[in-house]
Design an enzyme around this catalytic site. Structure first.
Site, PDB file in Angstrom:
ATOM      1  N   LYS A 153      31.017  41.918  44.649  1.00 13.00           N
ATOM      2  CA  LYS A 153      31.032  41.250  45.954  1.00 13.00           C
ATOM      3  C   LYS A 153      32.145  41.829  46.838  1.00 13.00           C
ATOM      4  O   LYS A 153      32.843  41.111  47.546  1.00 13.00           O
ATOM      5  CB  LYS A 153      31.157  39.738  45.784  1.00 13.00           C
ATOM      6  CG  LYS A 153      29.994  39.142  44.975  1.00 13.00           C
ATOM      7  CD  LYS A 153      30.077  37.641  44.816  1.00 13.00           C
ATOM      8  CE  LYS A 153      28.869  37.088  44.065  1.00 13.00           C
ATOM      9  NZ  LYS A 153      28.763  37.540  42.639  1.00 13.00           N
ATOM     10  N   ARG A 154      32.275  43.171  46.814  1.00  9.85           N
ATOM     11  CA  ARG A 154      33.342  43.820  47.549  1.00  9.85           C
ATOM     12  C   ARG A 154      33.062  43.766  49.039  1.00  9.85           C
ATOM     13  O   ARG A 154      31.905  43.671  49.473  1.00  9.85           O
ATOM     14  CB  ARG A 154      33.503  45.270  47.091  1.00  9.85           C
ATOM     15  CG  ARG A 154      33.995  45.402  45.653  1.00  9.85           C
ATOM     16  CD  ARG A 154      35.358  44.747  45.488  1.00  9.85           C
ATOM     17  NE  ARG A 154      35.987  45.085  44.209  1.00  9.85           N
ATOM     18  CZ  ARG A 154      36.002  44.302  43.137  1.00  9.85           C
ATOM     19  NH1 ARG A 154      35.408  43.128  43.152  1.00  9.85           N
ATOM     20  NH2 ARG A 154      36.628  44.683  42.035  1.00  9.85           N
TER      21      ARG A 154
END
Lengths: 341, 341
Positions: free
Chosen positions: B106-107
Site C-alpha cells: 500500500k505504498r
C-alpha cells in the site's frame, strides 16, 4: 509527556522549526562516501554504508539547528535489507544527536496489520504492555522483545484513505510519547484530484459527514482533506499537552499556502508537518501561515536543499549546517512578521 | 505481455482465482519452525528464518492450486532488516513455484520518491531503460544494478490519496509486464469514512470531477471511491491486453458485496483484487460479484484461513493445500452460478 510537547519544546529551546529530511540518493551523495573500485557483489551493502556515513555527517552538522530528522523510507527500501539496516542506524544516529525522528513511510493498513507497522516503527502499544505481559506466554514476550531490537522513531507519517481504524493503531505507541502525522493536503501537483473534492456527506444520504460538524465556525464547502482534518482535530483536542497541541499531527504541503492557512484555523490543536519548502517551491512566508500566534504549531521539512547544499560549495558538513541555519533564520523572520506586535 | 493477461491466463490454466496472502505471524506459526531454546541475540533473524520456512511449505503446497501469493509487507517489516531479507526470499520462492507475486505494501508517495518504491518492489522502469543507459554514467548503472539485486514482485498495492501523480510512477516497471492494485474500497469497517463520501466536484466550482464523466451510463451520486475507480478504468482501458483487461487493478473488499458488484460494472477493464474472503467474513457468493460473465476479471485473497488451517488438524502442507482447494472450488461454483447459461 505528550509528543507535541516534546516537538514544540525542542522548537522553543532551539529557536528553530527545521526538520531535515533524510532522503539519501546515492547519485547525489559525494562519490567519496562509497568504495572505489566499487565491489562486484553485495553492492546494496556498500551503498547502504555510504548512505549511513553521509547521513551521519549531516545529522552531526545540524544537530543543534534542527529539531528533528525525517528519514524517508523509500530511499532505504530501494536498497533492500541492507537499506533497512541503514534506516535503523540513521534513526539511532538521530536519537543520539538529541533530535526527534519522524519516520516518513506513509504507512496504511487495517487492524492487526496496522498494528504491525506501528510496532515496527514506533514500538509496542503503551497501554497494552501490562495486560500483554499478564496474558503473555513466553513466545509472545520473546516476539515483543525481538521487535524491540530495532531503534524506534518518535513519529510516523500515515495515509488516511482507510478511515479512522487505519489511523487509530498508530496512537499511543512506545515507551515515550509517540506521535503521527496524517496526510491531509500533500504538496504534489495532483494532490487535489482526491483531496480537494467537495463532499456533501455520504451516499447513504446522511447529509454532511458527522466529522464536519466538529469544525466550529466554518461554513464550508468542505473537501475530502477537511474531513480528514476534522478527525485529526477531534483526536488531538482530546489529548492536549501543556503547549495546547495533541499527538495526532497533519501533513500539509508548503506548495498550497492558502490551504495551509485555512487548515491551521480548522485544526487548532493539531501539529502540522510542512513539506515542500525550498526545492519544491514553498517560501518562508508561505510556511509561516502554518504557525500559531505564539510561533508554534508547525515544523517545516527540507530535504534536498540541506542534504545536497555541498554541491554549491563546501564540505557536506559545512554546507548542510549553513543551509539549515539559513532556513532556521528565514523561518523565524517570516514567523515574526506575522505575529501580533 | 500485459500483466492482466499473465494473471488471468494463469486463472484459466489453473481453473482458480485463489491468491494466498502470506501474512506470517510468528505467534500463529507452529513452534517447530523456530529454534528451541530460542537464541538470546539476533532474535529477529531466528524469527525471519522460521517465517521463510513456514511460507515455503505453504507456497510449495498450494503452487498448483493458487495463481499468486500476496506477501504483506508489515509482517516482514516488523522484523527489521532480517524481515526484509525474508520478504525477498518469499518473493523468490513464489516465483520459483510458478506463482505471480503481489507485494502488499500500500505504498504511496510523490514523484521521485514513488519511483524509488516502484524500483524497489517492481524493478526499473521499462520504457526508460534505453534513455537511461544512454545518459548513464557508470555510477548510475551501478546503482540500477544494485537495486536489481533483490527479486521483484509482479504487482504492488498502492494507495491513491495523492492523486494520479502518486500512481503513475508504478506503471510499466520491470523487464516483464508488471501491474498494480490501487485501493478503491477497502474491506475494513471504517473504510466508508473517506471512500464513501459523496462528492460534487472540487471546491473551485468545476462541477463534477472530470474523471466522473468517464463512467459511462452511470448517473451517480458518486463517491470518492468512484473517482478513484474512474481514473483506474481510464488507465486500464488504454492499456488492454488480449483478455480485455489492463495492468492497473483495483482493491475492492469482499465485505462490501454491493459495492463490489457496482464497481465491477464501473471498471470493465480493471482487474480486481478482492481481500476479505474467509476470516474477514466475505463469502464465495459475495466475491463472485467481482467477476465478469466469462468468469474472469478478479482474483480473491485469503490469508489466515489458508496459512493457519493446520490449527484445525493436519500438517501445514496438508491443511493449507486442502483449504486452498476448498476455496478454489467454492469460488468456481459461485462464479458458475452467476454465469449466463
Amino acid at each position: 509527556v505528550n509528543f507535541s510537547d516534546r516537538l514544540f519544546g525542542a522548537c522553543r529551546e532551539k529557536g528553530s522549526a527545521v526538520v531535515v529530511g533524510i532522503d539519501p540518493d546515492p547519485l547525489l551523495i559525494p562519490r567519496s562516501y562509497f568504495p572505489d573500485p566499487f565491489p562486484e557483489i553485495n553492492r546494496r551493502e556498500a551503498l547502504a554504508r555510504g548512505v549511513v556515513d553521509f547521513a551521519g555527517d549531516v545529522i552531526h552538522a545540524v544537530h543543534d539547528v534542527a529539531v528533528a530528522i525525517k528519514p524517508q523510507l523509500a530511499h532505504f527500501e530501494r536498497l533492500g535489507a541492507p537499506g533497512i539496516a541503514a534506516f535503523e542506524q540513521v534513526v539511532q544516529l538521530g536519537r543520539e544527536a538529541g533530535l526527534l525522528v519522524i519516520a516518513d513511510g506513509k504507512r496504511n493498513d487495517i487492524g492487526s496489520t496496522a498494528e504491525m507497522y506501528a510496532a515496527a516503527y514506533l514500538g509496542a502499544r503503551r497501554l497494552q504492555s501490562k495486560s500483554r505481559s499478564e496474558a503473555a506466554d513466553s513466545f509472545e514476550s520473546l516476539l515483543a522483545g525481538a521487535e524491540a531490537e530495532g531503534p524506534k522513531a518518535d513519529a510516523l507519517t500515515v495515509n488516511p484513505y482507510l478511515g479512522w481504524d487505519g489511523i487509530e493503531p498508530f496512537l499511543d505507541r512506545g515507551e515515550g510519547a509517540t506521535g503521527l502525522f496524517v496526510l491531509v493536503k500533500t504538496s504534489n501537483p495532483s494532490s487535489g484530484e482526491l483531496q480537494d473534492l467537495e463532499v456533501i456527506g455520504d451516499r447513504d444520504g446522511r447529509g454532511a459527514s458527522p466529522e464536519l460538524a466538529l469544525i466550529g465556525g466554518s461554513d464550508g464547502p468542505y473537501s475530502v482533506a477537511d474531513v480528514v482534518a476534522a478527525s485529526l482535530e477531534r483526536a488531538s483536542a482530546a489529548r492536549q499537552g501543556a503547549l495546547g497541541y495533541g499527538p495526532v499531527g497533519a501533513v500539509v504541503g508548503a506548495t498550497y499556502p492558502a490551504e495551509l492557512e485555512r487548515l491551521r484555523r480548522l485544526m487548532p490543536h493539531v501539529p502540522i508537518l510542512i513539506p515542500g519548502f525550498g526545492a519544491q517551491g514553498g517560501t518562508a512566508d508561505d510556511v509561516a501561515l502554518g504557525f500559531d500566534s505564539n510561533g508554534l504549531g508547525a515544523v517545516v521539512n527540507a530535504s534536498r536543499s540541506i542534504l545536497y547544499a555541498y554541491r554549491a560549495g563546501g564540505t557536506v558538513a559545512e554546507a548542510s549546517r549553513r543551509a539549515a541555519v539559513e532556513m532556521r533564520d528565514a523561518l523565524s523572520a517570516a514567523i515574526d512578521r506575522r505575529r501580533p506586535v
